[in-house]
Design a protein around this motif. Structure first.
Motif: not given
Length: 490
Positions: A79-98
Motif C-alpha cells: 500500500a505504501v510502495m504503490e504511492t511512490l511510482p516512477g523511474t527516479l527516486g531518492i531516499g534517506h535514513v535518519r538518526y536524530s542528532t541535527s
C-alpha cells in the motif's frame, strides 16, 4: 510521538556513537521506490529512527512518504510502495542528532521537497552544516518560513533564493554558501544529482544497475540491488545524471585537500563496504593487528564486543597468538521490543542486548576489544558482566584513539564534558572503569591501519580526525558562537 531509539536505556543513552544518516538515489529503473527501499535497508546502520523516499512519475508528479522506524517495517507494505511510482527516486535514513535535540518530528524526516519556478526538486543530506544557525537567521529575516528544525532544510531555502535558471545550478549555488560536511543526493523531474563537500568528509559512491545509475552512501547498498560499483564521487565533485546522457561531472568548489572521516573506517561503515579502494573489514582487522603490536598483554582469550569490535579482535588475536572466542553474544532480535521499558528492564541496561558466554569466560584472563569508549557507562557494565561470569582479569583494547572532542560533521557525540577522554588520562580511565588494563590504538597506529605507512602527518593530516585530535578542518562557527572552545583556545 516517534518510538524511542532501540538502545535508549537510562544512563546508556549517549554512550554509543551514531552516524546521522544515509542517502540513496536511483534513476533509469522501473519501480525506483523498491530499489531505494532496498538501498535504505542496507544503509539502516547509518540511521535507525526514521526514513523517507521521494519519487517522480510523469503522470502523478512528485510523491513522498516519510515514516518512523526501520525500513523493513515501513517501506515493505504494498500500500505504501504503490504511492511512490516512477523511474527516479531518492531516499534517506535518519538518526536524530541535527536539528531538534528532542524527539524527531515527522517534518524533520528527509527527503525535503521544494517547488520552484522551473519545477520541483527533492534533496537528502548526510552530514552537518556548521553555519546552519547563521544561515537560518539570515533566511528567516529575508522571509523564509522553515517547516523543520533540521539544518538540511537550509539548502532548500538557499535554492529558492538563488537566481540561477535551472535546478542543478541552484543546488550548486546553495551549497557554495554552506560550511561543514555534506554528501547530498537530489532529484528533479528528470535528473539525479550527487554532491560531495570539498573536503569529502562524508562518503558517496556511484554505481550502475542495468541501464540505470545509483548514488549511495556506501557500496554495501549497491550490492543489495545487484548494482556494479563504478567509483566514489570525489571531494568537491557534483554529478548530474540522466539515463540519456549518463554522468556529467562538475567541479563547483575551490579545490581542497581531502579530509575524509577516519571514523568511517573504524565504526560507521558496514564491514562489507569498500572505502577508498580498501575493504572496511580488512582495515578493521589491521587495526587489531596494530593494536596488538602497540599494546600486548598476557591473557588467555581475545573477545570482541559485538558486533563493531569483531574484525579488530580477529586481527588482535592473529597477531598476538592468543585464542579468539565469542565471549559475548549479541541478542540479534532486540529490535524495538522495549519501546517503553519498565524501570526493572531499564536497569538491566546492556544485558538486554549482550550476554556473556560464561562457559568460555570463567577463569580466563580476557582481552575485550571494542571500537571506542565514549562516556564509559557501557564499558563498565560489560566489565561487570565479564567479572560476574568468573573472569580472572579484564583488559580493554580499543580500536580507536581516545574520543576527547565532539564531532560537528554528522556524527552524534555527547558534549565534550561528557566524554571520558576529555577529562581523564588513559590510566585514570582504567581506574574509573575498574579494569586491569586499558589501551587505545595510537593515532599514528590508526593511520597505518588505514594505509598511511608513515602514520599521521601532523602538518597536513590526511583524514578528518577531529574527534581524537581536536583539530577541526572546518571551523564549527555555530558551536563557537554558543561558547565552544577550540583546542587552540584552551
Amino acid at each position: 510521538m516517534p518510538p524511542a531509539h532501540p538502545f535508549d536505556y537510562g544512563d546508556l543513552d549517549g554512550d554509543e556513537l551514531h552516524e546521522e544518516c544515509g542517502v540513496f538515489g536511483v534513476v533509469g529503473v522501473a519501480d525506483a521506490a523498491n530499489f531505494v527501499a532496498l538501498g535504505l535497508h542496507a544503509l539502516q546502520h547509518r540511521g535507525q529512527e526514521a526514513g523517507g523516499i521521494c519519487t517522480y512519475d510523469p503522470e502523478q508528479g512528485f510523491n513522498t512518504a516519510r515514516r518512523f522506524g526501520y525500513v523493513r517495517d515501513t517501506f515493505t507494505s504494498q500500500a505504501v510502495m504503490e504511492t511512490l511510482p516512477g523511474t527516479l527516486g531518492i531516499g534517506h535514513v535518519r538518526y536524530s542528532t541535527s536539528g531538534s535535540k528532542g524527539p524527531t518530528q515527522i517534518r524533520d524526516v528527509q527527503p525535503f521537497f521544494g517547488e520552484f519556478s522551473m519545477g520541483g526538486a527533492a534533496i537528502a543530506h548526510n552530514g552537518n552544516i556548521t553555519n546552519a544557525n547563521a544561515l537560518r537567521r539570515e533566511l528567516i529575516e529575508r522571509g523564509s518560513i522553515f517547516q523543520s528544525s533540521s539544518d538540511s532544510e537550509c539548502i532548500i531555502h538557499l535554492m529558492a533564493r538563488s537566481l540561477q535558471r535551472d535546478i542543478p545550478s541552484r543546488v550548486e549555488d546553495a551549497l557554495r554558501r554552506v560550511e561543514g560536511a555534506f554528501s547530498v543526493v537530489a532529484m528533479t523531474r528528470t535528473k539525479l544529482i550527487g554532491v560531495r563537500d570539498p573536503l569529502g568528509v562524508r562518503p558517496l559512491v556511484l554505481g550502475r544497475v542495468g541501464d540505470g545509475w545509483v548514488l549511495s552512501s556506501e557500496t554495501c547498498a549497491l550490492d543489495i540491488i545487484g548494482a556494479e560499483f563504478v567509483r566514489e564521487i570525489e571531494p568537491g565533485e557534483m554529478v548530474v545524471i540522466t539515463p540519456e546522457n549518463g554522468v556529467e561531472s562538475l567541479r563547483p568548489f575551490r579545490p581542497q585537500r581531502s579530509r575524509f572521516c577516519i571514523f568511517e573506517h573504524v565504526y560507521f561503515s558496514r564491514p562489507d563496504s569498500i572505502l577508498g579502494g580498501r575493504s572496511v573489514y580488512e582495515t578493521r582487522r589491521q587495526i587489531g593487528v596494530e593494536l596488538a603490536r602497540e599494546a600486548p598483554v598476557d591473557a588467555d582469550l581475545v573477545c570482541p564486543v559485538p558486533d563493531s569490535g569483531t574484525p579488530a579482535a580477529i586481527g588482535y588475536a592473529h597477531e598476538s597468538g592468543i585464542p579468539y572466542g565469542m565471549g559475548i553474544v549479541r541478542n540479534q532480535y532486540m529490535g524495538r521490543t522495549f519501546i517503553e521499558p519498565t524501570e526493572q528492564i531499564r536497569n538491566m541496561g546492556v544485558r538486554l542486548k549482550l550476554n556473556v558466554n560464561r562457559a568460555l569466560i570463567e577463569g580466563k584472563r580476557v582481552i575485550l576489544v571494542d571500537d571506542s569508549v565514549v562516556r564509559g557507562t557501557t564499558s563498565r557494565k560489560i566489565k561487570e558482566m565479564i567479572l560476574d561470569a568468573g573472569a580472572a582479569e579484564v583488559h580493554f583494547r580499543i580500536a580507536s584513539p581516545p574520543t576527547a572532542w565532539p564531532c560537528f560533521y554528522g556524527v552524534d557525540t555527547p558534549q565534550r564534558e561528557k566524554l571520558l577522554a576529555a577529562s581523564m588520562s588513559e590510566d585514570e580511565m582504567r581506574d574509573h572503569l575498574g579494569i586491569d588494563s586499558l589501551r587505545f590504538i595510537s593515532l599514528d597506529g590508526l593511520y597505518r591501519a588505514v594505509g598511511e605507512a608513515n602514520g599521521r602527518d601532523p602538518e597536513r593530516p590526511q583524514y578528518c580526525d577531529a574527534c581524537f585530535s581536536g583539530e577541526y578542518p572546518v571551523e564549527p562557527s555555530d558551536q563557537i558562537e554558543q561558547g565552544f572552545r577550540l583546542k587552540a583556545a584552551e
